[in-house]
Scaffold this active site. Structure first.
Site, PDB file in Angstrom:
ATOM      1  N   ASP A 192      37.538  38.198  38.580  1.00  0.00           N
ATOM      2  CA  ASP A 192      36.488  37.595  37.780  1.00  0.00           C
ATOM      3  C   ASP A 192      35.494  38.580  38.021  1.00  0.00           C
ATOM      4  O   ASP A 192      34.654  39.319  36.846  1.00  0.00           O
ATOM      5  CB  ASP A 192      36.103  36.382  38.420  1.00  0.00           C
ATOM      6  CG  ASP A 192      37.090  35.206  38.131  1.00  0.00           C
ATOM      7  OD1 ASP A 192      37.865  35.299  37.571  1.00  0.00           O
ATOM      8  OD2 ASP A 192      36.662  34.174  38.694  1.00  0.00           O
ATOM      9  N   GLU A 242      43.650  38.803  34.625  1.00  0.00           N
ATOM     10  CA  GLU A 242      42.837  39.014  33.162  1.00  0.00           C
ATOM     11  C   GLU A 242      42.713  40.370  32.975  1.00  0.00           C
ATOM     12  O   GLU A 242      43.045  41.139  31.992  1.00  0.00           O
ATOM     13  CB  GLU A 242      41.695  38.172  33.057  1.00  0.00           C
ATOM     14  CG  GLU A 242      41.120  38.459  31.569  1.00  0.00           C
ATOM     15  CD  GLU A 242      40.143  37.276  31.308  1.00  0.00           C
ATOM     16  OE1 GLU A 242      39.142  37.560  30.748  1.00  0.00           O
ATOM     17  OE2 GLU A 242      40.170  36.024  31.736  1.00  0.00           O
TER      18      GLU A 242
END
Length: 361
Positions: A29, A258
């Site tokens: 993140d 991600e």
């Protein structure tokens, strides 16, 4: 291959952005948020990155950025006047005291929830939707994605031109990485997982130097014997630009989550993605949704081989099932480059976000 995109409208000078990030259990993140604020800063914006645990930035972005102010977010933080734009990354919920200041502002900021990346169909339906809040403000949902109906992917201007100038041999030598003649390079970045023995066996089909990142990739692989023909080298934590170069230098990259997942696609090299595992098993649907898009134009046999590898690497095949053989890396790379060309036709995420905020201001 480079694709021209329509330039964004000029952004207002020196808008102030408050970006909120929580570090949950990994660094992904924060990695996404740092790339976002750095990209917005390159577009002339001023950024305050609020993060509850900024320690990883010491190695992730040791040089910082003159237009980015990193602030440690705690329960006792004295909140300043909000900026022109507030972005909460991945639904992390800005503190109530800060939201109260947003609501009381003479001209409330544009409030954006930057969501997680997914290839699922709901992303196109949900992108740019408004969500009225109890405080009287509107929150807008902004979804990264792989199609023109989404917010796109983080990509700096000039990224591919920089990759084209990259001297892999010089970079490897500068980082103490010395592949032997004829030895392929493979990078490994993963969550804890049970398929590493199968991976090591599969990589022994050709002389290979496996470069492992800190964490499970190194600790799990070092606990296992190496098959003949396979060498291993543990790496330190790398700043984001050097991690990108690691991906450029390798012939196969195993990535996770991600941030590294997106960077592997821009690298244009064959990659295996370990999606973040979820207890309810929905990660299997998310992986399948990505593979449907990613491999839609691939030759059927190659698409079947890559799908089998991705599913096996993510523990989605029956226990004890054989690890699928690696397809020819040259064929796999052509598939990855064709996919990258599709993605390059979309404007980058930061540019799309700027244009979206300009509409709402």
């Amino acid at each position: 291959m480079f694709h021209a995109v329509t330039p964004a409208r000029p952004a207002p000078a020196a808008w102030c952005w408050d970006i909120f990030c929580r570090v949950i259990d990994n660094h992904g993140d924060l990695g996404v948020c740092w790339r976002l604020v750095r990209d917005l800063a390159e577009h002339g914006q001023r950024l305050r990155l609020w993060v509850d645990d900024p320690t990883a930035l010491r190695w992730m972005a040791p040089e910082g950025h003159p237009q980015i102010e990193v602030r440690h977010w705690t329960m006792d933080t004295p909140w300043p006047e909000p900026g022109d734009v507030v972005v909460e990354a991945f639904g992390c919920d800005p503190p109530e005291a800060f939201v109260a200041r947003m609501s009381a502002a003479a001209r409330p900021p544009v409030w954006v929830n930057l969501e997680y990346l997914s290839a699922e169909d709901y992303v196109e339906r949900s992108h740019r939707l408004r969500s009225p809040q109890r405080c009287g403000l509107d929150k807008w949902f902004f979804y990264p994605g792989f199609t023109p109906a989404t917010g796109g992917l983080l990509r700096e201007d000039g990224l591919l031109a920089e990759q084209a100038r990259f001297d892999a041999a010089a970079w490897l030598a500068a980082h103490g990485i010395a592949p032997r003649p004829g030895e392929r390079l493979v990078s490994l970045f993963c969550y804890p997982q049970e398929r590493i023995p199968a991976l090591l066996s599969a990589l022994a089909d050709a002389p290979t130097l496996l470069l492992t990142t800190p964490g499970p990739a190194t600790t799990l692989s070092e606990a296992l014997p190496l098959p003949a023909g396979l060498r291993r080298q543990a790496l330190p934590w790398l700043p984001q630009p050097d991690y990108d170069r690691l991906l450029w230098a390798c012939e196969l990259n195993l990535v996770r989550g991600e941030d590294s997942f997106v960077r592997a696609q821009w690298a244009g090299r064959p990659f295996l993605w370990q999606i973040y595992p979820q207890d309810d098993g929905v990660h299997a649907d998310k992986l399948a949704a990505f593979l449907r898009r990613h491999l839609a134009a691939a030759p059927p046999a190659l698409a079947e081989a890559i799908t089998g590898l991705m599913r096996s690497w993510n523990g989605l095949t029956p226990a004890g099932s054989a690890w699928p053989p690696l397809p020819p890396l040259a064929d796999w790379q052509r598939c990855t480059l064709a996919w990258r060309a599709e993605l390059l036709a979309q404007p980058p995420l930061a540019r799309q976000l700027l244009e979206f905020v300009m509409e709402k201001r």
